[in-house]
Design an enzyme around this catalytic site. Structure first.
Site, mmCIF file in Angstrom:
data_model
loop_
_atom_site.group_PDB
_atom_site.id
_atom_site.type_symbol
_atom_site.label_atom_id
_atom_site.label_comp_id
_atom_site.label_asym_id
_atom_site.label_seq_id
_atom_site.Cartn_x
_atom_site.Cartn_y
_atom_site.Cartn_z
ATOM 1 N N LYS A 116 0.759 -1.274 -0.087
ATOM 2 C CA LYS A 116 -0.011 0.046 -0.252
ATOM 3 C C LYS A 116 0.811 1.268 0.114
ATOM 4 O O LYS A 116 0.661 2.174 -0.514
ATOM 5 C CB LYS A 116 -0.701 0.078 1.216
ATOM 6 N N GLU A 200 -2.960 7.563 8.097
ATOM 7 C CA GLU A 200 -3.774 8.341 6.962
ATOM 8 C C GLU A 200 -4.616 9.422 7.901
ATOM 9 O O GLU A 200 -5.382 9.043 9.048
ATOM 10 C CB GLU A 200 -4.596 7.686 5.992
ATOM 11 N N HIS A 235 -16.074 -4.764 6.835
ATOM 12 C CA HIS A 235 -15.155 -5.088 5.455
ATOM 13 C C HIS A 235 -15.808 -6.394 4.633
ATOM 14 O O HIS A 235 -15.094 -6.515 3.618
ATOM 15 C CB HIS A 235 -13.854 -5.122 5.902
ATOM 16 N N ARG A 292 -7.631 -8.636 -9.112
ATOM 17 C CA ARG A 292 -8.348 -9.910 -9.356
ATOM 18 C C ARG A 292 -9.912 -9.447 -10.126
ATOM 19 O O ARG A 292 -10.309 -8.401 -9.903
ATOM 20 C CB ARG A 292 -8.553 -10.532 -7.968
HETATM 21 C C1 MV4 Z 1 -10.345 4.555 5.158
HETATM 22 C C2 MV4 Z 1 -11.542 4.772 5.676
HETATM 23 C C3 MV4 Z 1 -11.563 6.330 6.146
HETATM 24 N N1 MV4 Z 1 -10.411 7.040 5.996
HETATM 25 N N2 MV4 Z 1 -9.254 5.321 4.997
HETATM 26 C C4 MV4 Z 1 -11.404 -0.269 4.857
HETATM 27 C C5 MV4 Z 1 -11.040 -1.172 4.133
HETATM 28 C C6 MV4 Z 1 -9.559 -0.714 3.481
HETATM 29 N N3 MV4 Z 1 -9.240 -1.140 1.945
HETATM 30 C C7 MV4 Z 1 -9.722 0.623 3.689
HETATM 31 N N4 MV4 Z 1 -11.085 1.131 4.538
HETATM 32 C C8 MV4 Z 1 -11.370 2.260 4.943
HETATM 33 N N5 MV4 Z 1 -10.049 3.211 4.699
HETATM 34 C C9 MV4 Z 1 -9.354 6.522 5.499
HETATM 35 N N6 MV4 Z 1 -8.198 7.256 5.600
HETATM 36 C C10 MV4 Z 1 -12.644 4.012 5.818
HETATM 37 C C11 MV4 Z 1 -12.405 2.827 5.391
HETATM 38 C C12 MV4 Z 1 -13.363 2.083 5.452
HETATM 39 C C13 MV4 Z 1 -14.073 1.569 4.347
HETATM 40 C C14 MV4 Z 1 -13.665 1.697 3.195
HETATM 41 C C15 MV4 Z 1 -14.324 0.944 2.229
HETATM 42 C C16 MV4 Z 1 -15.424 0.188 2.256
HETATM 43 C C17 MV4 Z 1 -15.963 0.091 3.671
HETATM 44 C C18 MV4 Z 1 -15.368 0.753 4.628
HETATM 45 C C19 MV4 Z 1 -15.697 0.497 6.091
HETATM 46 C C20 MV4 Z 1 -15.305 0.964 7.079
HETATM 47 C C21 MV4 Z 1 -14.021 1.540 6.834
#
Ligand code: MV4
Length: 503
Positions: A116, A200, A235, A292
């Site tokens: 990442k 972040e 998630h 994928r």
């Molecule tokens: C975040 C975020 C808020 N702020 N990053 C969750 C999975 C991972 N791939 C990244 N995710 C998140 N990153 C920042 N800076 C909130 C999430 C997140 C989320 C993102 C996508 C889909 C569902 C989610 C559920 C909770 C938190």
């Protein structure tokens, strides 16, 4: 074109890939564990090879055994599906060494997007908007503190090797920072064998919007628009749709072009997805690349008319992409609901066991990608996804209605599933209005109980009756050859009134 493909996966996605192969005149090899001897994907493939005992490390994650199976059956290519080895660069390398085509991106691209922090660096250099935060892994706790102060709280701890939420921690203020970093490190170490974490800025309840991209081996690429994936629980996605209710034509075009730039910067080939977070002010930020075929790919297929698995196979065989960006259109609206073998009323506890009754929905605009059949025992060892119900209609409201009816028509007895829970999501006024974000389930469905004890007793009674009914051939028959169990109606074979939200 390939003469034979091995599918290194199980369940609904293995079935989906087999279908594409059959349409292309390609022979298929299934692989399976001892827990999957009777599984649907094994029955549908032309050949099947036993890998080993049920645990994934001994079967679907066992690279050498899968390669050996490909050699023994003379398969020229391997489709990894999703999960398991799909984004494993070591496996992609091994395939290359063994002269088997890995149907997916090159190992080098898998490595870049799997890291990442490296991906954030590369994307920033390419002029892609990334979420404000660290661009390298610091040594000292004071570096984290300084960075967090600069970003402003809340911040989020993320694992560099991560994805899917593992190792993530939200931090409200400096007193909680050190503990969150330590906890994130431990979780990342045990999940990925790499304890690198970074910070972040935390975005509050963003939308999750992702773009599908297809790239051939000759530098041609297109995007196939977006999927809105905000309806998730811990998630785990539950409902996906396209188009996203949050985008207009302008933002869609901007994000689509950005998604293509991401894939060019990653030197990416084959099918992949660029994930973005979209905040309340409609700012979008690159999140990660999913290297994928994704679970939710069918909604894209239904609105664009493109068979993504077929395109993956064509690209892997070295063919030039025959799609042109200016010819791709989104027509109508598609929604997918994921059917898991889980008890949504009890914290989504896994619910393995025998499927006693299975009645599947169908009709115009209804697609079911399923990996199960009536009488089959759902094993406990793997991801609990049973099937995906996908509907298409001319507009979002008609698609919602179609989904509600299709969910009502879908009967699975003997195990718990997410069918009723999904029905309540799609019927929810905020969902109906397109007001979704990643906080939707937590806000509206945190203590969903599936209609309570009465509904549970009814389900149990119906399952018991269905179980009793299974053995009807053994019953005493009357002079006309009918047994008592042939009496009609049998309520457990009916749909509708007894179900939550039924007609
Ligand atoms: C975040 C975020 C808020 N702020 N990053 C969750 C999975 C991972 N791939 C990244 N995710 C998140 N990153 C920042 N800076 C909130 C999430 C997140 C989320 C993102 C996508 C889909 C569902 C989610 C559920 C909770 C938190």
């Amino acid at each position: 074109m390939f003469g034979k493909i091995l599918i290194a996966n199980r369940g609904e996605i293995a079935v989906r890939v087999i279908k594409a192969c059959r349409e292309m005149g390609i022979a298929t090899v299934a692989v399976f564990s001892e827990a999957d001897r009777t599984s649907l994907h094994v029955q549908l493939a032309d050949e099947a090879v036993l890998l080993g005992p049920p645990p994934a490390l001994e079967s679907y994650l066992h690279m050498d055994r899968i390669i050996q199976a490909a050699h023994r059956t003379r398969a020229e290519a391997i489709h990894p599906g999703y999960g398991f080895l799909a984004e494993n660069s070591a496996f992609a390398r091994l395939c290359e060494k063994e002269k088997i085509v890995f149907i997916g991106p090159k190992a080098k691209a898998l490595e870049l997007v799997g890291d990442k922090v490296r991906a954030r660096q590369a994307m920033e250099q390419a002029g892609i908007p990334i979420i404000p935060g660290m661009k390298s892994i610091p040594k000292a706790m004071s570096d984290y503190q300084q960075a967090a102060r600069g970003l402003g709280y809340p911040v989020i701890v993320k694992a560099s090797a991560g994805g899917g939420g593992k190792g993530m921690r939200i931090v409200a203020g400096e007193p909680d920072l050190e503990a969150a970093i330590e906890a994130g490190r431990r979780e990342a170490k045990s999940a990925f064998g790499d304890e690198s974490v970074y910070l972040e800025k935390y975005l509050e309840d963003p939308r999750h919007v992702e773009f599908q991209v297809l790239a051939d081996n000759h530098g041609r690429l297109v995007h196939l628009f977006e999927r809105e994936c905000s309806i998730q629980r811990r998630h785990q996605k539950l409902v996906e749709e396209t188009p996203s209710p949050a985008l207009d034509a302008d933002l869609r075009a901007k994000m689509g072009e950005t998604a293509k730039k991401v894939m060019v910067a990653a030197d990416y080939n084959n099918a992949g997805t660029v994930e973005f977070l979209l905040d309340k002010d409609r700012n979008f930020y690159f999140l990660e690349v999913n290297a994928r075929l994704q679970v939710e790919h069918p909604v894209t297929e239904l609105v664009t008319g493109v068979d993504l698995v077929r395109q993956q196979i064509l690209a892997a065989a070295g063919e030039s992409l025959a799609l042109r960006q200016d010819e791709l259109r989104q027509r109508g609206h598609a929604i997918e609901c994921r059917i898991y073998a889980e008890d949504a009323a009890r914290g989504f506890l896994p619910s393995p066991g025998k499927i006693l009754v299975l009645k599947e929905p169908g009709g115009p605009g209804v697609r079911l990608d399923s990996g199960v059949y009536e009488g089959w025992d759902v094993p406990i060892f793997y991801d609990p996804i049973l099937a995906k119900l996908i509907v298409w209609a001319e507009n979002r409201e008609e698609a919602c209605r179609r989904m509600i009816v299709a969910l009502q028509d879908y009967v699975i007895l003997g195990i718990h599933t997410t069918i009723e829970f999904l029905g309540d999501i799609v019927r929810h006024p905020d969902f109906r209005a397109g007001r979704t974000n990643t906080g939707f389930i937590g806000k509206h469905f945190a203590d969903w109980d599936g209609g309570g004890k009465d509904q549970e007793r009814l389900r149990l009674a119906l399952a018991a009756a269905a179980f009793d009914d299974m053995d009807r051939s053994a019953r005493p028959k009357d002079a006309a050859g009918r047994s008592a169990a042939d009496a009609w109606p049998r309520p457990w074979q009916s749909i509708g009134r007894w179900r939550i939200g039924g007609s």
